[in-house]
Design a protein around this motif. Structure first.
Motif, PDB file in Angstrom:
ATOM      1  N   VAL A  80       0.843  -1.201   0.000  1.00 56.17           N
ATOM      2  CA  VAL A  80       0.000   0.000   0.000  1.00 56.17           C
ATOM      3  C   VAL A  80       0.874   1.246   0.000  1.00 56.17           C
ATOM      4  CG1 VAL A  80      -1.815   1.264   1.213  1.00 56.17           C
ATOM      5  CG2 VAL A  80      -1.829  -1.244   1.207  1.00 56.17           C
ATOM      6  N   ARG A  81       1.892   1.251   0.833  1.00 56.61           N
ATOM      7  CA  ARG A  81       2.809   2.402   0.899  1.00 56.61           C
ATOM      8  C   ARG A  81       3.469   2.654  -0.456  1.00 56.61           C
ATOM      9  NH1 ARG A  81       7.698   0.496   3.748  1.00 56.61           N
ATOM     10  NH2 ARG A  81       8.098  -0.233   1.615  1.00 56.61           N
ATOM     11  N   ASP A  82       3.967   1.590  -1.078  1.00 51.59           N
ATOM     12  CA  ASP A  82       4.654   1.739  -2.367  1.00 51.59           C
ATOM     13  C   ASP A  82       3.685   2.161  -3.474  1.00 51.59           C
ATOM     14  OD1 ASP A  82       6.912   0.956  -1.043  1.00 51.59           O
ATOM     15  OD2 ASP A  82       6.926  -1.097  -1.846  1.00 51.59           O
ATOM     16  N   SER A 145      -8.987  -1.534  17.721  1.00 55.11           N
ATOM     17  CA  SER A 145      -9.555  -0.197  17.581  1.00 55.11           C
ATOM     18  C   SER A 145      -9.180   0.714  18.740  1.00 55.11           C
ATOM     19  CB  SER A 145     -11.084  -0.289  17.483  1.00 55.11           C
ATOM     20  OG  SER A 145     -11.619  -1.017  18.576  1.00 55.11           O
ATOM     21  N   ALA A 146      -8.630   0.132  19.824  1.00 51.21           N
ATOM     22  CA  ALA A 146      -8.223   0.952  20.966  1.00 51.21           C
ATOM     23  C   ALA A 146      -6.844   1.574  20.766  1.00 51.21           C
ATOM     24  CB  ALA A 146      -8.220   0.112  22.241  1.00 51.21           C
ATOM     25  N   GLN A 147      -6.099   1.095  19.799  1.00 48.25           N
ATOM     26  CA  GLN A 147      -4.721   1.558  19.584  1.00 48.25           C
ATOM     27  C   GLN A 147      -4.690   2.752  18.627  1.00 48.25           C
ATOM     28  OE1 GLN A 147      -3.478  -2.689  18.683  1.00 48.25           O
ATOM     29  NE2 GLN A 147      -1.659  -2.004  19.785  1.00 48.25           N
ATOM     30  N   THR A 148      -5.367   3.802  19.003  1.00 55.33           N
ATOM     31  CA  THR A 148      -5.484   4.960  18.105  1.00 55.33           C
ATOM     32  C   THR A 148      -4.139   5.624  17.825  1.00 55.33           C
ATOM     33  OG1 THR A 148      -6.053   6.310  20.041  1.00 55.33           O
ATOM     34  CG2 THR A 148      -7.871   5.455  18.723  1.00 55.33           C
ATOM     35  N   ALA A 149      -3.292   5.758  18.842  1.00 52.93           N
ATOM     36  CA  ALA A 149      -1.993   6.407  18.644  1.00 52.93           C
ATOM     37  C   ALA A 149      -1.128   5.593  17.684  1.00 52.93           C
ATOM     38  CB  ALA A 149      -1.280   6.578  19.984  1.00 52.93           C
ATOM     39  N   GLU A 150      -1.114   4.270  17.877  1.00 56.30           N
ATOM     40  CA  GLU A 150      -0.319   3.403  17.005  1.00 56.30           C
ATOM     41  C   GLU A 150      -0.843   3.429  15.574  1.00 56.30           C
ATOM     42  OE1 GLU A 150      -1.561   2.633  19.905  1.00 56.30           O
ATOM     43  OE2 GLU A 150      -0.137   1.485  21.144  1.00 56.30           O
ATOM     44  N   LEU A 151      -2.167   3.451  15.428  1.00 52.64           N
ATOM     45  CA  LEU A 151      -2.762   3.463  14.092  1.00 52.64           C
ATOM     46  C   LEU A 151      -2.494   4.787  13.380  1.00 52.64           C
ATOM     47  CD1 LEU A 151      -6.122   1.659  14.890  1.00 52.64           C
ATOM     48  CD2 LEU A 151      -4.335   0.819  13.358  1.00 52.64           C
ATOM     49  N   ARG A 152      -2.553   5.883  14.108  1.00 53.47           N
ATOM     50  CA  ARG A 152      -2.257   7.181  13.486  1.00 53.47           C
ATOM     51  C   ARG A 152      -0.795   7.240  13.041  1.00 53.47           C
ATOM     52  NH1 ARG A 152      -5.707   9.473  17.539  1.00 53.47           N
ATOM     53  NH2 ARG A 152      -3.881   9.940  18.823  1.00 53.47           N
ATOM     54  N   ALA A 153       0.099   6.668  13.848  1.00 55.09           N
ATOM     55  CA  ALA A 153       1.514   6.629  13.477  1.00 55.09           C
ATOM     56  C   ALA A 153       1.715   5.762  12.237  1.00 55.09           C
ATOM     57  CB  ALA A 153       2.345   6.086  14.641  1.00 55.09           C
ATOM     58  N   LEU A 155      -0.508   5.228   9.842  1.00 53.10           N
ATOM     59  CA  LEU A 155      -1.024   5.973   8.697  1.00 53.10           C
ATOM     60  C   LEU A 155      -0.054   7.062   8.255  1.00 53.10           C
ATOM     61  CD1 LEU A 155      -4.748   6.293   9.815  1.00 53.10           C
ATOM     62  CD2 LEU A 155      -3.881   4.922   7.924  1.00 53.10           C
ATOM     63  N   LYS A 156       0.603   7.665   9.211  1.00 56.15           N
ATOM     64  CA  LYS A 156       1.583   8.704   8.886  1.00 56.15           C
ATOM     65  C   LYS A 156       2.771   8.117   8.134  1.00 56.15           C
ATOM     66  CE  LYS A 156       4.236  12.481  10.965  1.00 56.15           C
ATOM     67  NZ  LYS A 156       4.582  13.179  12.236  1.00 56.15           N
ATOM     68  N   ARG A 157       3.207   6.914   8.540  1.00 59.52           N
ATOM     69  CA  ARG A 157       4.353   6.276   7.883  1.00 59.52           C
ATOM     70  C   ARG A 157       4.026   5.848   6.457  1.00 59.52           C
ATOM     71  NH1 ARG A 157       4.703   3.404  12.732  1.00 59.52           N
ATOM     72  NH2 ARG A 157       3.989   1.481  11.711  1.00 59.52           N
ATOM     73  N   THR A 158       2.835   5.355   6.257  1.00 57.29           N
ATOM     74  CA  THR A 158       2.473   4.809   4.949  1.00 57.29           C
ATOM     75  C   THR A 158       1.751   5.816   4.056  1.00 57.29           C
ATOM     76  OG1 THR A 158       0.376   3.978   5.837  1.00 57.29           O
ATOM     77  CG2 THR A 158       2.272   2.484   5.899  1.00 57.29           C
ATOM     78  N   LYS A 159       1.225   6.896   4.669  1.00 57.86           N
ATOM     79  CA  LYS A 159       0.427   7.904   3.958  1.00 57.86           C
ATOM     80  C   LYS A 159      -0.888   7.339   3.430  1.00 57.86           C
ATOM     81  CE  LYS A 159       4.387  10.776   2.708  1.00 57.86           C
ATOM     82  NZ  LYS A 159       5.114  11.491   1.636  1.00 57.86           N
ATOM     83  N   ALA A 160      -1.365   6.283   4.079  1.00 56.72           N
ATOM     84  CA  ALA A 160      -2.641   5.686   3.695  1.00 56.72           C
ATOM     85  C   ALA A 160      -3.804   6.560   4.170  1.00 56.72           C
ATOM     86  CB  ALA A 160      -2.767   4.284   4.286  1.00 56.72           C
ATOM     87  N   ASP A 161      -4.969   6.344   3.561  1.00 52.56           N
ATOM     88  CA  ASP A 161      -6.150   7.140   3.901  1.00 52.56           C
ATOM     89  C   ASP A 161      -6.888   6.619   5.118  1.00 52.56           C
ATOM     90  OD1 ASP A 161      -6.248   9.050   1.559  1.00 52.56           O
ATOM     91  OD2 ASP A 161      -6.258   7.134   0.501  1.00 52.56           O
TER      92      ASP A 161
END
Length: 203
Positions: A80-82, A145-153, A155-161
């Motif tokens: 996905v990132r690539d 779904s409780a790991q919001t901080a990890e999921l946001r990080a 998404l930031k690394r991969t630039k996914a939507d």
């Protein structure tokens, strides 16, 4: 499998499997019948290394097919990132060649989503099996779904939507505030398993 291997295969009833280009071509022809509905394309973790290049080339040659895709997603987050990086580099530029034409506007951009598993919903996942998953898919993709901080990080690394999370009853109970918070920052989908008797809808 290569394109040649896929086309030479036979399904149980004797038909040949279709390539993505074939499916999208049919979807394009019948789009008016389905009120412009778009397809969700899951890229398998076992996809060949040159898959991203082939996808980009196909959409360069036939850009109208992209309008039939609503979402690209995969458990292998590096794919996905690539794909995001190549897509934006190729189609977000001022112009690109398509046949004999040069288009000067940016392409329609589908959503790019990260498929995730919930460890609490996978009791069969031993430590050795987890290592096999990480080795095969090139990443750790177990998030609740409780790991919001990890999921946001992530998404930031991969630039996914956004993320497609595995359903858990906790989403409707203990984790609901975290899930609602996550929904305000990105696109969130939910997938379930019929073998685990997950509900068809969380509404």
């Amino acid at each position: 499998l290569t394109s040649e291997q896929i086309l030479s295969s036979r399904l149980i009833v004797g038909y040949k499997p279709c390539l993505l280009e074939d499916v999208l071509s049919v979807a394009k022809k019948r789009s008016s019948e389905f009120n412009q509905k778009k397809l969700i394309v899951e890229i398998k973790s076992t996809a060949s290394p040159d898959l991203v290049d082939k996808l980009i080339q196909m959409f360069k040659e036939r850009p109208s097919l992209l309008n039939c895709v609503g979402v690209f997603m995969s458990f292998k987050h590096s794919i996905v990132r690539d794909l995001i990086a190549r897509f934006d580099a190729t189609f977000a530029t001022k112009e690109f060649a398509s046949g004999s034409l040069k288009r000067k506007k940016s392409m329609y951009r589908p959503k790019f989503m990260l498929l995730c598993r919930d460890m609490s919903r996978c009791p069969e996942m031993t430590e050795s099996k987890l290592k096999d998953v990480v080795k095969r898919e090139g990443c750790h993709n177990f998030y609740s779904s409780a790991q919001t901080a990890e999921l946001r990080a992530l998404l930031k690394r991969t630039k996914a939507d956004g993320v497609y999370l595995q359903y858990s009853p906790k989403m409707l109970d203990r984790d609901l505030p975290s899930l609602m918070k996550l929904c305000k920052t990105c696109v969130v989908g939910c997938w379930g398993s019929s073998s685990r008797k997950d509900p068809d809808s969380c509404v």
